[in-house]
Write an enzyme that holds these catalytic residues in place. Structure first.
Site, PDB file in Angstrom:
ATOM      1  N   PRO A 135       0.717  -1.090  -0.009  1.00 22.75           N
ATOM      2  CA  PRO A 135       0.053  -0.094   0.184  1.00 22.75           C
ATOM      3  C   PRO A 135       0.922   1.289   0.157  1.00 22.75           C
ATOM      4  O   PRO A 135       1.755   1.393   1.091  1.00 22.75           O
ATOM      5  CB  PRO A 135      -0.731  -0.126   1.299  1.00 22.75           C
ATOM      6  CG  PRO A 135      -0.688  -1.611   1.531  1.00 22.75           C
ATOM      7  CD  PRO A 135       0.429  -2.064   1.100  1.00 22.75           C
ATOM      8  N   GLU A 136       0.563   2.188  -0.942  1.00 24.71           N
ATOM      9  CA  GLU A 136       1.360   3.385  -1.129  1.00 24.71           C
ATOM     10  C   GLU A 136      -0.040   4.530  -0.796  1.00 24.71           C
ATOM     11  O   GLU A 136      -0.889   4.058  -0.487  1.00 24.71           O
ATOM     12  CB  GLU A 136       1.924   3.620  -2.481  1.00 24.71           C
ATOM     13  CG  GLU A 136       2.920   2.502  -2.875  1.00 24.71           C
ATOM     14  CD  GLU A 136       3.694   2.718  -4.054  1.00 24.71           C
ATOM     15  OE1 GLU A 136       3.579   3.785  -4.487  1.00 24.71           O
ATOM     16  OE2 GLU A 136       4.071   1.723  -4.736  1.00 24.71           O
TER      17      GLU A 136
ATOM     18  N   LYS B 178       1.946   6.942   4.367  1.00 30.67           N
ATOM     19  CA  LYS B 178       1.123   5.906   4.037  1.00 30.67           C
ATOM     20  C   LYS B 178       0.720   5.655   5.614  1.00 30.67           C
ATOM     21  O   LYS B 178       0.179   4.322   5.510  1.00 30.67           O
ATOM     22  CB  LYS B 178       2.550   4.826   3.700  1.00 30.67           C
ATOM     23  CG  LYS B 178       2.918   5.002   2.395  1.00 30.67           C
ATOM     24  CD  LYS B 178       4.167   3.783   2.280  1.00 30.67           C
ATOM     25  CE  LYS B 178       4.932   4.170   0.945  1.00 30.67           C
ATOM     26  NZ  LYS B 178       6.110   3.303   0.975  1.00 30.67           N
TER      27      LYS B 178
ATOM     28  N   HIS C 244      -5.879 -13.810   8.526  1.00 33.18           N
ATOM     29  CA  HIS C 244      -5.150 -12.832   9.073  1.00 33.18           C
ATOM     30  C   HIS C 244      -5.603 -11.483   9.883  1.00 33.18           C
ATOM     31  O   HIS C 244      -4.879 -10.647   9.650  1.00 33.18           O
ATOM     32  CB  HIS C 244      -4.323 -12.659   7.808  1.00 33.18           C
ATOM     33  CG  HIS C 244      -3.671 -13.857   7.197  1.00 33.18           C
ATOM     34  ND1 HIS C 244      -2.824 -14.620   7.832  1.00 33.18           N
ATOM     35  CD2 HIS C 244      -3.767 -14.359   5.882  1.00 33.18           C
ATOM     36  CE1 HIS C 244      -2.595 -15.512   6.974  1.00 33.18           C
ATOM     37  NE2 HIS C 244      -3.200 -15.503   5.767  1.00 33.18           N
TER      38      HIS C 244
ATOM     39  N   ARG D 145      15.331  -2.026  -5.946  1.00 30.78           N
ATOM     40  CA  ARG D 145      14.137  -2.270  -6.393  1.00 30.78           C
ATOM     41  C   ARG D 145      14.007  -2.448  -8.044  1.00 30.78           C
ATOM     42  O   ARG D 145      14.514  -1.565  -8.404  1.00 30.78           O
ATOM     43  CB  ARG D 145      13.178  -1.015  -5.639  1.00 30.78           C
ATOM     44  CG  ARG D 145      13.077  -0.928  -4.594  1.00 30.78           C
ATOM     45  CD  ARG D 145      12.808  -2.259  -3.528  1.00 30.78           C
ATOM     46  NE  ARG D 145      11.357  -2.660  -3.865  1.00 30.78           N
ATOM     47  CZ  ARG D 145      10.227  -2.094  -3.175  1.00 30.78           C
ATOM     48  NH1 ARG D 145      10.402  -1.066  -2.434  1.00 30.78           N
ATOM     49  NH2 ARG D 145       9.022  -2.493  -3.611  1.00 30.78           N
TER      50      ARG D 145
END
Ligand SMILES: [Zn+2]
Length: 262
Positions: free
Chosen positions: A2-3, A59, A93, A250
């Protein structure tokens, strides 16, 4: 992972489902998700109060209670929110479960437990303590230029450095650079004033377009690189083959024709 746009969508989801209902119970199903607080203290700080507003910095998402305490949520790599009615089982989860007085529940789900749940009295102070730069959607152009000037390193590394500017991660940095027609390995020192203005505009445009699409890739504009992040895919602008390169370890997607190396 998530960004900023993802977290903004989680924030809207929280707003549309979880405000203005008394929190009855907070159950922590896995203590490892908690940041500097015990399960008992989290429950005691929230139970009996209602969430009344939300905000976001980079974030991180924050939800304010009537008691002037803010719940802090960070979604790590795999986190998300799921609102359930009384009959539903919480997703697998689920790490923290908030039960409201109507018996509906909000689940904080995070398979890999790289996110966090905590409390703060002040989101801006929290952001400072975490050494976060200004939020990518809140920052002003002059501040943006100042933050990037006189620095070393590549533009991709700078965009994803949360201490410089908060909210952008690997995927959206690639998108912003693609839309700006700037090679990800471009040194900060070789960016012109026009480049910085283009980058600034594309940060806003790209993040907003992703939020408008509710981060559903299929709903994003055709001209988004995000829809073509695969080996052998073609550039939506010029048709050249998309390539990958490692930047700060990355994997980075770019178009060698639209984003030539300088
Ligand atoms: Zn291209």
């Amino acid at each position: 992972m998530p960004e900023l746009p993802d977290v903004e969508v989680f924030r809207s989801y929280f707003e549309s489902t979880s405000l203005k209902q008394d929190v009855e119970q907070v159950d922590v199903l896995d203590q490892r998700i908690l940041e500097d607080i015990s399960a008992k203290n989290l429950h005691e700080a929230l139970a009996g109060y209602r969430f009344i507003s939300t905000t976001r910095h980079g974030k991180y998402m924050f939800a304010k209670t009537e008691g002037n305490t803010w719940l802090v949520l960070h979604f790590g790599m795999t986190g998300y929110l799921h609102y359930l009615t009384e009959e539903d089982d919480p997703p697998r989860h689920t790490r923290v479960l908030f039960t409201f007085d109507g018996e509906n529940k909000l689940a904080f789900v995070d398979q890999r437990i790289l996110g966090l749940v905590g409390l703060t009295e002040d989101p801006e102070a929290f952001a400072r303590d975490r050494d976060l730069g200004p939020d990518a959607l809140q920052i002003k152009i002059d501040e943006f230029k100042e933050l990037l000037s006189g620095r070393r390193g590549t533009i991709k590394a700078a965009l994803t450095n949360q201490a410089i500017i908060a909210g952008i991660g690997n995927i959206y940095a690639d998108e912003i650079l693609f839309q700006s027609k700037i090679h990800p390995k471009t040194q900060l020192s070789s960016l012109s004033d026009d480049d910085l203005e283009t980058l600034y505009d594309q940060i806003q445009t790209v993040c907003q377009a992703a939020i408008d699409a509710e981060v559903d890739v299929d709903q994003m504009p055709d001209w988004f690189l995000l829809r073509h992040r695969e080996a052998g895919e073609r550039c939506p602008r010029c048709g050249a083959e998309i390539e990958t390169v490692k930047v700060s370890s990355r994997t980075t997607y770019f178009c060698p024709k639209c984003q030539p190396k300088r």
